[in-house]
Design a protein around this motif. Structure first.
Motif, PDB file in Angstrom:
ATOM      1  N   TYR B  32       3.566  -1.665   2.899  1.00 33.36           N
ATOM      2  CA  TYR B  32       4.892  -1.746   3.513  1.00 33.36           C
ATOM      3  C   TYR B  32       5.897  -2.043   2.410  1.00 33.36           C
ATOM      4  O   TYR B  32       5.728  -3.010   1.647  1.00 33.36           O
ATOM      5  CB  TYR B  32       4.904  -2.846   4.576  1.00 33.36           C
ATOM      6  CG  TYR B  32       6.259  -3.104   5.184  1.00 33.36           C
ATOM      7  CD1 TYR B  32       6.872  -4.343   5.051  1.00 33.36           C
ATOM      8  CD2 TYR B  32       6.936  -2.113   5.896  1.00 33.36           C
ATOM      9  CE1 TYR B  32       8.112  -4.595   5.596  1.00 33.36           C
ATOM     10  CE2 TYR B  32       8.184  -2.361   6.448  1.00 33.36           C
ATOM     11  CZ  TYR B  32       8.764  -3.610   6.301  1.00 33.36           C
ATOM     12  OH  TYR B  32       9.994  -3.842   6.849  1.00 33.36           O
ATOM     13  N   PHE B  33       6.949  -1.219   2.343  1.00 37.01           N
ATOM     14  CA  PHE B  33       7.881  -1.289   1.212  1.00 37.01           C
ATOM     15  C   PHE B  33       9.325  -1.225   1.729  1.00 37.01           C
ATOM     16  O   PHE B  33       9.883  -0.154   1.924  1.00 37.01           O
ATOM     17  CB  PHE B  33       7.599  -0.137   0.235  1.00 37.01           C
ATOM     18  CG  PHE B  33       6.160  -0.069  -0.176  1.00 37.01           C
ATOM     19  CD1 PHE B  33       5.271   0.746   0.501  1.00 37.01           C
ATOM     20  CD2 PHE B  33       5.693  -0.847  -1.231  1.00 37.01           C
ATOM     21  CE1 PHE B  33       3.927   0.801   0.138  1.00 37.01           C
ATOM     22  CE2 PHE B  33       4.347  -0.798  -1.605  1.00 37.01           C
ATOM     23  CZ  PHE B  33       3.466   0.027  -0.918  1.00 37.01           C
ATOM     24  N   ILE B  50       9.648   1.816   4.214  1.00 35.00           N
ATOM     25  CA  ILE B  50       8.691   2.913   4.290  1.00 35.00           C
ATOM     26  C   ILE B  50       7.288   2.336   4.323  1.00 35.00           C
ATOM     27  O   ILE B  50       7.022   1.292   3.709  1.00 35.00           O
ATOM     28  CB  ILE B  50       8.877   3.891   3.097  1.00 35.00           C
ATOM     29  CG1 ILE B  50       8.079   5.172   3.307  1.00 35.00           C
ATOM     30  CG2 ILE B  50       8.508   3.224   1.774  1.00 35.00           C
ATOM     31  CD1 ILE B  50       8.432   6.276   2.317  1.00 35.00           C
ATOM     32  N   ARG B  51       6.426   2.996   5.053  1.00 39.90           N
ATOM     33  CA  ARG B  51       5.030   2.570   5.107  1.00 39.90           C
ATOM     34  C   ARG B  51       4.183   3.580   4.354  1.00 39.90           C
ATOM     35  O   ARG B  51       4.598   4.726   4.150  1.00 39.90           O
ATOM     36  CB  ARG B  51       4.583   2.403   6.553  1.00 39.90           C
ATOM     37  CG  ARG B  51       5.368   1.308   7.239  1.00 39.90           C
ATOM     38  CD  ARG B  51       4.850   0.939   8.615  1.00 39.90           C
ATOM     39  NE  ARG B  51       5.700  -0.088   9.211  1.00 39.90           N
ATOM     40  CZ  ARG B  51       5.543  -1.393   9.023  1.00 39.90           C
ATOM     41  NH1 ARG B  51       4.567  -1.838   8.250  1.00 39.90           N
ATOM     42  NH2 ARG B  51       6.355  -2.259   9.589  1.00 39.90           N
ATOM     43  N   SER B  52       2.984   3.165   3.995  1.00 41.36           N
ATOM     44  CA  SER B  52       2.200   3.963   3.041  1.00 41.36           C
ATOM     45  C   SER B  52       1.664   5.259   3.629  1.00 41.36           C
ATOM     46  O   SER B  52       1.123   6.075   2.890  1.00 41.36           O
ATOM     47  CB  SER B  52       1.038   3.135   2.488  1.00 41.36           C
ATOM     48  OG  SER B  52       0.199   2.700   3.536  1.00 41.36           O
ATOM     49  N   ASN B  53       1.819   5.464   4.919  1.00 39.30           N
ATOM     50  CA  ASN B  53       1.366   6.730   5.496  1.00 39.30           C
ATOM     51  C   ASN B  53       2.460   7.797   5.440  1.00 39.30           C
ATOM     52  O   ASN B  53       2.283   8.901   5.956  1.00 39.30           O
ATOM     53  CB  ASN B  53       0.900   6.527   6.934  1.00 39.30           C
ATOM     54  CG  ASN B  53       1.994   5.950   7.825  1.00 39.30           C
ATOM     55  OD1 ASN B  53       2.987   5.430   7.339  1.00 39.30           O
ATOM     56  ND2 ASN B  53       1.796   6.040   9.123  1.00 39.30           N
ATOM     57  N   VAL B  64      14.139   6.781   0.586  1.00 34.49           N
ATOM     58  CA  VAL B  64      13.114   6.092  -0.181  1.00 34.49           C
ATOM     59  C   VAL B  64      11.919   7.014  -0.333  1.00 34.49           C
ATOM     60  O   VAL B  64      11.554   7.728   0.605  1.00 34.49           O
ATOM     61  CB  VAL B  64      12.715   4.754   0.471  1.00 34.49           C
ATOM     62  CG1 VAL B  64      12.236   4.962   1.886  1.00 34.49           C
ATOM     63  CG2 VAL B  64      11.696   4.011  -0.357  1.00 34.49           C
ATOM     64  N   THR B  65      11.355   7.061  -1.533  1.00 32.23           N
ATOM     65  CA  THR B  65      10.161   7.836  -1.798  1.00 32.23           C
ATOM     66  C   THR B  65       9.043   6.916  -2.240  1.00 32.23           C
ATOM     67  O   THR B  65       9.291   5.875  -2.864  1.00 32.23           O
ATOM     68  CB  THR B  65      10.424   8.901  -2.882  1.00 32.23           C
ATOM     69  OG1 THR B  65      10.856   8.242  -4.079  1.00 32.23           O
ATOM     70  CG2 THR B  65      11.490   9.886  -2.431  1.00 32.23           C
ATOM     71  N   LEU B  66       7.829   7.289  -1.922  1.00 31.17           N
ATOM     72  CA  LEU B  66       6.669   6.473  -2.254  1.00 31.17           C
ATOM     73  C   LEU B  66       5.589   7.337  -2.875  1.00 31.17           C
ATOM     74  O   LEU B  66       5.235   8.393  -2.344  1.00 31.17           O
ATOM     75  CB  LEU B  66       6.122   5.798  -0.986  1.00 31.17           C
ATOM     76  CG  LEU B  66       4.785   5.066  -1.106  1.00 31.17           C
ATOM     77  CD1 LEU B  66       4.897   3.867  -2.040  1.00 31.17           C
ATOM     78  CD2 LEU B  66       4.286   4.637   0.264  1.00 31.17           C
ATOM     79  N   ALA B  92       7.332  -5.576  -1.408  1.00 30.07           N
ATOM     80  CA  ALA B  92       6.063  -4.995  -0.988  1.00 30.07           C
ATOM     81  C   ALA B  92       5.244  -6.040  -0.256  1.00 30.07           C
ATOM     82  O   ALA B  92       5.327  -7.232  -0.545  1.00 30.07           O
ATOM     83  CB  ALA B  92       5.288  -4.474  -2.205  1.00 30.07           C
ATOM     84  N   SER B  93       4.452  -5.563   0.705  1.00 28.46           N
ATOM     85  CA  SER B  93       3.502  -6.447   1.368  1.00 28.46           C
ATOM     86  C   SER B  93       2.372  -5.599   1.932  1.00 28.46           C
ATOM     87  O   SER B  93       2.458  -4.370   1.976  1.00 28.46           O
ATOM     88  CB  SER B  93       4.155  -7.278   2.470  1.00 28.46           C
ATOM     89  OG  SER B  93       4.347  -6.526   3.635  1.00 28.46           O
ATOM     90  N   LYS B  94       1.329  -6.270   2.400  1.00 28.08           N
ATOM     91  CA  LYS B  94       0.204  -5.547   2.969  1.00 28.08           C
ATOM     92  C   LYS B  94      -0.069  -6.027   4.374  1.00 28.08           C
ATOM     93  O   LYS B  94       0.435  -7.080   4.791  1.00 28.08           O
ATOM     94  CB  LYS B  94      -1.031  -5.687   2.100  1.00 28.08           C
ATOM     95  CG  LYS B  94      -1.459  -7.110   1.816  1.00 28.08           C
ATOM     96  CD  LYS B  94      -2.579  -7.109   0.771  1.00 28.08           C
ATOM     97  CE  LYS B  94      -2.956  -8.531   0.398  1.00 28.08           C
ATOM     98  NZ  LYS B  94      -3.974  -8.545  -0.697  1.00 28.08           N
TER      99      LYS B  94
END
Lengths: 114, 112
Positions: B32-33, B50-53, B64-66, B92-94
């Motif tokens: 999670y960003f 944004i989330r990592s998926n 935002v880009t990841l 950032a977090s998880k």
């Protein structure tokens, strides 16, 4: 009125004094946090609380203590202030849904320790 | 714990130009960003996350880009306006985490 209110907004104190920063919220969130902001260091977590009976240390809890008096109130204390605790302090709340969720910050309390 | 690095620390752009702020993170479990904007005398406020998926997310002039492989994410502001001037923080977090790890901030100045 702000949803997350911090008092005082500014405080100057002397080394060794006890200081309390107070935070109250009207958002109805269970989770409350205290962060410290220093130039070039970003925001660092001091303590957090998920409900009235739950208190947890963050990254930099040494020299600080907290009290969750009610769902809406979370105070931060410096038992014996020292100059390197001079910083901008933020209280924040969140719903905690999926990770921490969105954090809602107060406007900050600027503390200067002489 | 997580380590989030943010660059540049200061950024000046002409009004109408684009601004890009970049962050890297160390924990591959982070998913999670968010990005926060802090105006003078105010607390930070979430502007986009944004989330990592997801590889990219847009909201009007901000995006935002990841890149999960490289463990970096970026904030893009197009057609900058003077009111975009502020300090921007990435974080950032998880999943299940109790904390957001913040970058050190970028002071963006948009010159009229």
């Amino acid at each position: 009125d702000a949803d997350v209110t911090q008092t005082p907004r500014n405080r100057i104190t002397k080394t060794g004094k006890r200081i309390m920063l107070e935070c109250s919220q009207t958002k109805g969130h269970d989770r409350m946090y205290w962060y410290r902001q220093d130039p070039g260091l970003g925001l660092r977590l001091i303590y957090y609380s998920f409900d009235v009976k739950d208190i947890n240390k963050g990254e930099i809890s040494d020299g600080y203590s907290v009290s969750r008096q009610a769902q809406a109130k979370f105070s931060l204390s410096l038992e014996s202030a020292i100059p390197n605790q001079t910083a901008l302090y933020f209280c924040a709340t969140s719903t905690g849904w999926r990770n921490t969720g969105e954090l809602f910050f107060g406007e900050g309390s600027r503390l200067t320790v002489l | 714990g997580e380590n989030v690095e943010q660059h540049p620390s200061t950024l000046s752009v002409q009004e109408g130009d684009s601004a890009v702020i970049k962050c890297t993170y160390s924990d591959s479990a982070s998913n999670y960003f968010p990005w926060y904007k802090q105006e003078l005398g105010k607390g930070p406020q979430l502007i986009i996350d944004i989330r990592s998926n997801v590889g990219e997310k847009k909201d009007q002039r901000i995006a935002v880009t990841l890149n999960k492989t490289a463990k970096h994410f970026s904030l893009h502001i197009t057609e900058t306006q003077p009111e975009d001037s502020a300090v921007y923080f990435c974080a950032a977090s998880k999943a299940g985490a109790n904390n957001l790890f913040f970058g050190t901030g970028t002071r963006l100045t948009v010159i009229p």
